[in-house]
Design a protein around this motif. Structure first.
Motif, mmCIF file in Angstrom:
data_model
loop_
_atom_site.group_PDB
_atom_site.id
_atom_site.type_symbol
_atom_site.label_atom_id
_atom_site.label_comp_id
_atom_site.label_asym_id
_atom_site.label_seq_id
_atom_site.Cartn_x
_atom_site.Cartn_y
_atom_site.Cartn_z
ATOM 1 N N TRP A 39 1.600 90.705 52.656
ATOM 2 C CA TRP A 39 0.739 90.202 52.461
ATOM 3 C C TRP A 39 0.453 90.937 50.778
ATOM 4 O O TRP A 39 0.654 92.784 50.929
ATOM 5 C CB TRP A 39 -0.406 90.863 52.526
ATOM 6 N N LEU A 40 0.151 90.958 48.938
ATOM 7 C CA LEU A 40 0.246 91.259 48.385
ATOM 8 C C LEU A 40 -1.156 91.639 48.157
ATOM 9 O O LEU A 40 -2.577 91.050 47.941
ATOM 10 C CB LEU A 40 0.610 90.331 47.534
ATOM 11 N N ILE A 41 -1.678 93.346 47.779
ATOM 12 C CA ILE A 41 -2.660 92.836 47.910
ATOM 13 C C ILE A 41 -2.447 94.048 46.691
ATOM 14 O O ILE A 41 -3.029 95.046 46.342
ATOM 15 C CB ILE A 41 -3.246 94.451 49.162
ATOM 16 N N PRO A 42 -3.907 93.407 46.058
ATOM 17 C CA PRO A 42 -3.774 93.534 44.333
ATOM 18 C C PRO A 42 -5.156 95.388 44.229
ATOM 19 O O PRO A 42 -5.621 95.521 44.781
ATOM 20 C CB PRO A 42 -3.615 92.397 43.548
ATOM 21 N N ALA A 43 -4.886 95.915 43.299
ATOM 22 C CA ALA A 43 -5.676 96.938 43.026
ATOM 23 C C ALA A 43 -7.069 96.454 42.982
ATOM 24 O O ALA A 43 -8.669 96.863 43.422
ATOM 25 C CB ALA A 43 -5.839 97.727 41.598
ATOM 26 N N GLU A 44 -7.933 95.065 42.794
ATOM 27 C CA GLU A 44 -8.436 93.997 42.548
ATOM 28 C C GLU A 44 -8.664 92.783 43.127
ATOM 29 O O GLU A 44 -6.999 92.187 42.972
ATOM 30 C CB GLU A 44 -9.488 93.914 40.669
ATOM 31 N N GLY A 45 -9.079 92.252 43.210
ATOM 32 C CA GLY A 45 -8.892 90.670 43.579
ATOM 33 C C GLY A 45 -8.619 90.410 45.183
ATOM 34 O O GLY A 45 -8.526 91.270 45.983
#
Length: 302
Positions: free
Chosen positions: A48-54
């Protein structure tokens, strides 16, 4: 001239780097914000790529994600696992993972890396990239990108004589393939994307990038575009976001900064290559743009 390649060369500095990471579930890494741009490639397994926002992004085998703006993000085997903080060193490079021998097959195999960027000279084309560029693996899609990923993975898995130079070249190639894949398939036709899709404006941009030292006039650039002076100036300003000669000056100064960083040319030669008839006129324009004299800039960036 290739405006996309120029946009990358304008802000790329230093040497890119990458490492291969074998991960055993459960695992999680949080990458802090940095001045550079980062990428991750899933060679095996999923994450899972967990961005700073979104919203989090599920990535699978063969997927490539590119984070152009250096914002913090996380990569994990699940959305609820603890995250180990990964901090860039004093040179803004992400540290390679320490060797941790484990039995069995890793649950995920990743390629992680970053590019050093000069954020003060970010080209508009690059600044319009989304926070996360996700290029899913698809049969028949992005074949050149897949080939570069495979070669890079092989060099990192089994280093051979010459691997240092090969990996550096492959990382530069990978960056351009990522941007090309986004440009061709995933972009929205707005801003600079619209400018390069407009035949008239694109012709003027190619002329500027191909010969920034030429004393271009709006009339001459309009002729390159096949438009009248007034029609060309309106269209260029609307799509690019600034008048033609303002962009020409910006690109000249950007080119001068790159030459000062990367070449050992005398200031007189750099002035000539960027359209200035005298070293004094060049130094004055450069200081107005960068806030420091060319020689000082070169020493600071050495």
């Amino acid at each position: 001239m290739d405006v996309l390649s120029d946009a990358v060369s304008a802000m790329r500095t230093g040497r890119p780097h990458s490492s291969r990471r074998d991960k055993y579930a459960p695992w999680g890494m949080r990458f802090e914000a940095s001045p550079g741009a980062g990428f991750h490639v899933v060679l095996r397994g999923s994450a899972w790529l967990i961005p700073a926002e979104g919203e989090p992004v599920a990535v699978g085998p063969g997927d490539v994600v590119f984070l152009a703006h250096g914002r913090g993000h996380a990569l994990a085997s699940g959305l609820d696992v603890p995250l180990e903080h990964v901090r860039p060193g004093s040179d803004n490079r992400w540290p390679a993972p320490p060797p941790t021998p484990r039995e069995g097959t890793p649950d995920a195999v990743l390629l992680c890396g970053s590019y050093e960027m000069d954020r003060s000279r970010t080209h508009r084309l690059v600044s319009e990239l989304p926070d996360v560029v996700h290029l899913p693996a698809q049969v028949g899609a992005h074949r050149s990108l897949r080939a570069a990923v495979e070669l890079l993975g092989m060099e990192l898995e089994e280093p051979q004589p010459g691997s240092d130079a090969i990996v550096t070249s492959l990382l530069d190639t990978l960056l351009l393939y990522i941007l090309r894949a986004w440009w061709q398939h995933d972009r929205k036709i707005t801003g600079w994307s619209a400018a390069l899709d407009d035949p008239a404006v694109a012709a003027a941009l190619r002329a500027i990038h191909g010969d920034p030292a030429r004393p271009w006039t709006v009339e001459e650039l309009g002729a390159e575009s096949g438009l009248s002076r007034a029609a060309f100036a309106r269209r260029f300003t609307t799509l690019v976001g600034e008048p033609p000669l303002a962009y020409l000056t910006w690109w000249r100064m950007t080119t001068a900064g790159r030459l000062l960083r990367e070449e050992d040319l005398p200031l007189r030669r750099i002035a000539q290559q960027t359209g200035y008839t005298s070293e004094f006129a060049f130094a004055k324009a450069f200081k107005r743009e960068f806030g420091v004299a060319p020689g000082q800039y070169r020493r600071q960036r050495a």
